[in-house]
Design a protein around this motif. Structure first.
Motif, PDB file in Angstrom:
ATOM      1  N   ALA A  84      25.768   6.292  15.271  1.00  0.00           N
ATOM      2  CA  ALA A  84      27.172   6.229  15.657  1.00  0.00           C
ATOM      3  C   ALA A  84      27.660   7.463  16.406  1.00  0.00           C
ATOM      4  N   ARG A  85      26.851   8.519  16.430  1.00  0.00           N
ATOM      5  CA  ARG A  85      27.328   9.749  17.063  1.00  0.00           C
ATOM      6  C   ARG A  85      26.153  10.589  17.548  1.00  0.00           C
ATOM      7  N   GLY A  86      26.461  11.569  18.360  1.00  0.00           N
ATOM      8  CA  GLY A  86      25.476  12.539  18.808  1.00  0.00           C
ATOM      9  C   GLY A  86      24.285  11.934  19.523  1.00  0.00           C
TER      10      GLY A  86
ATOM     11  N   ALA B  61      23.783   8.079  19.081  1.00  0.00           N
ATOM     12  CA  ALA B  61      24.643   7.243  19.909  1.00  0.00           C
ATOM     13  C   ALA B  61      24.142   7.197  21.348  1.00  0.00           C
TER      14      ALA B  61
ATOM     15  N   ASP C 125      24.678   3.579  10.644  1.00  0.00           N
ATOM     16  CA  ASP C 125      25.202   4.877  10.221  1.00  0.00           C
ATOM     17  C   ASP C 125      26.038   4.661   8.961  1.00  0.00           C
TER      18      ASP C 125
ATOM     19  N   ASP D 286      32.581   2.727  12.755  1.00  0.00           N
ATOM     20  CA  ASP D 286      32.098   3.464  13.925  1.00  0.00           C
ATOM     21  C   ASP D 286      30.916   2.752  14.570  1.00  0.00           C
ATOM     22  N   CYS D 287      30.023   2.227  13.732  1.00  0.00           N
ATOM     23  CA  CYS D 287      28.850   1.511  14.249  1.00  0.00           C
ATOM     24  C   CYS D 287      29.275   0.271  15.032  1.00  0.00           C
TER      25      CYS D 287
ATOM     26  N   LEU E 184      30.867   1.178  18.470  1.00  0.00           N
ATOM     27  CA  LEU E 184      29.886   1.517  19.498  1.00  0.00           C
ATOM     28  C   LEU E 184      29.122   0.281  19.936  1.00  0.00           C
TER      29      LEU E 184
ATOM     30  N   THR F  99      26.417  18.889  20.980  1.00  0.00           N
ATOM     31  CA  THR F  99      26.975  17.809  20.168  1.00  0.00           C
ATOM     32  C   THR F  99      28.068  18.388  19.269  1.00  0.00           C
TER      33      THR F  99
END
Length: 261
Positions: A19-21, A24, A41, A46-47, A50, A192
């Motif tokens: 979900a991040r960094g 993602a 994640d 968030d998942c 995205l 990040t």
């Protein structure tokens, strides 16, 4: 770093920490190359957000790699939705900084629970699925340059990432007979949100102004800058593709020249 359309067409990829960094960025790159992506994640919202932006049948799911029940549930859901997993990217990880004299068993155990045990048992579940399918697969672990050279204030983190490199080698030698290629990426310093946290911790322990450690580290890279998440994702896409069919048990430094090997 242009994506190669269709290179991963017909493949389903599960990306932990997606979900991040870096995770993602890997999701975005894989989707751009034609893969169906399962974004996994801790935060399901968030998942899903995205995944909705990726298209191509991408979907999100909650995954806590420290829980075997969560791993098993995620595996079942991916199999139900997509029919199987062809690519696993183990990107879930946490960072901790504490001087040796301040280390606690609890904080070290937490780092290893996510970065080492979580990776191992997610790999085990996905590899077992790949073996049953009989179609081989790709497993890509996100290690770190810290696992190669160490850092004075990050004993637990560095040890966990050194373990990831060793685990990559051992699992690769075991699984290649099933047609499953296991490799790793060792990012250098990558811009990040986590690095803002790291910079704050250095400010605390070394008495630096906020932003100063980040400036120093970026200037010390031979390439003269921090790396980008997209540069890490480009290597992941290569390792996930048929172009890397004869690459086994390797750890690639994507670091602007910090480590030469």
């Amino acid at each position: 770093m242009t994506a190669i359309p269709g290179r991963l067409a017909g493949k389903t990829a599960l990306v932990t920490g997606g979900a991040r960094g870096i995770g993602a960025a890997v999701c975005r790159r894989f989707a751009a190359e034609g893969a169906r992506v399962a974004v996994a994640d801790l935060d399901a919202g968030d998942c899903e957000a995205l995944a909705a932006s990726l298209g191509g049948g991408a979907f999100g799911l909650r995954l806590d790699v420290t829980s075997q029940n969560s791993i098993d549930a995620a595996m079942a859901r991916v199999a139900d939705i997509a029919g199987g997993i062809d690519i696993l990217v183990n990107s879930a990880g946490i960072y901790d900084m504490q001087p040796v004299l301040e280390m606690s068993r609890e904080r070290m155990a937490r780092v290893f629970a996510v970065n080492v045990e979580g990776l191992v048992f997610t790999t085990q579940a996905v590899a077992a699925h790949m073996v049953r399918r009989g179609r081989g697969g790709r497993i890509i672990n996100v290690a770190s340059q810290a696992g190669r050279r160490g850092e004075a204030l990050s004993v637990a983190y560095c040890a966990s990432k050194a373990a990831v490199i060793s685990i990559t080698q051992s699992t690769a030698l075991d699984l290649i007979r099933h047609g499953i290629n296991v490799n790793a990426i060792a990012p250098g310093v990558v811009d990040t949100p986590m690095w803002d946290v790291v910079d704050g911790l250095f400010a605390k322990y070394e008495g630096l102004r906020p932003g100063e450690k980040k400036r120093q580290v970026g200037a010390a890279v031979p390439a003269g800058r921090f790396g980008t998440v997209e540069e890490q994702a480009a290597m992941a896409a290569f390792l996930a593709s048929d172009d890397a069919a004869y690459i086994v048990a390797q750890c690639y430094n994507v670091d602007g020249g910090n480590v030469m090997s």
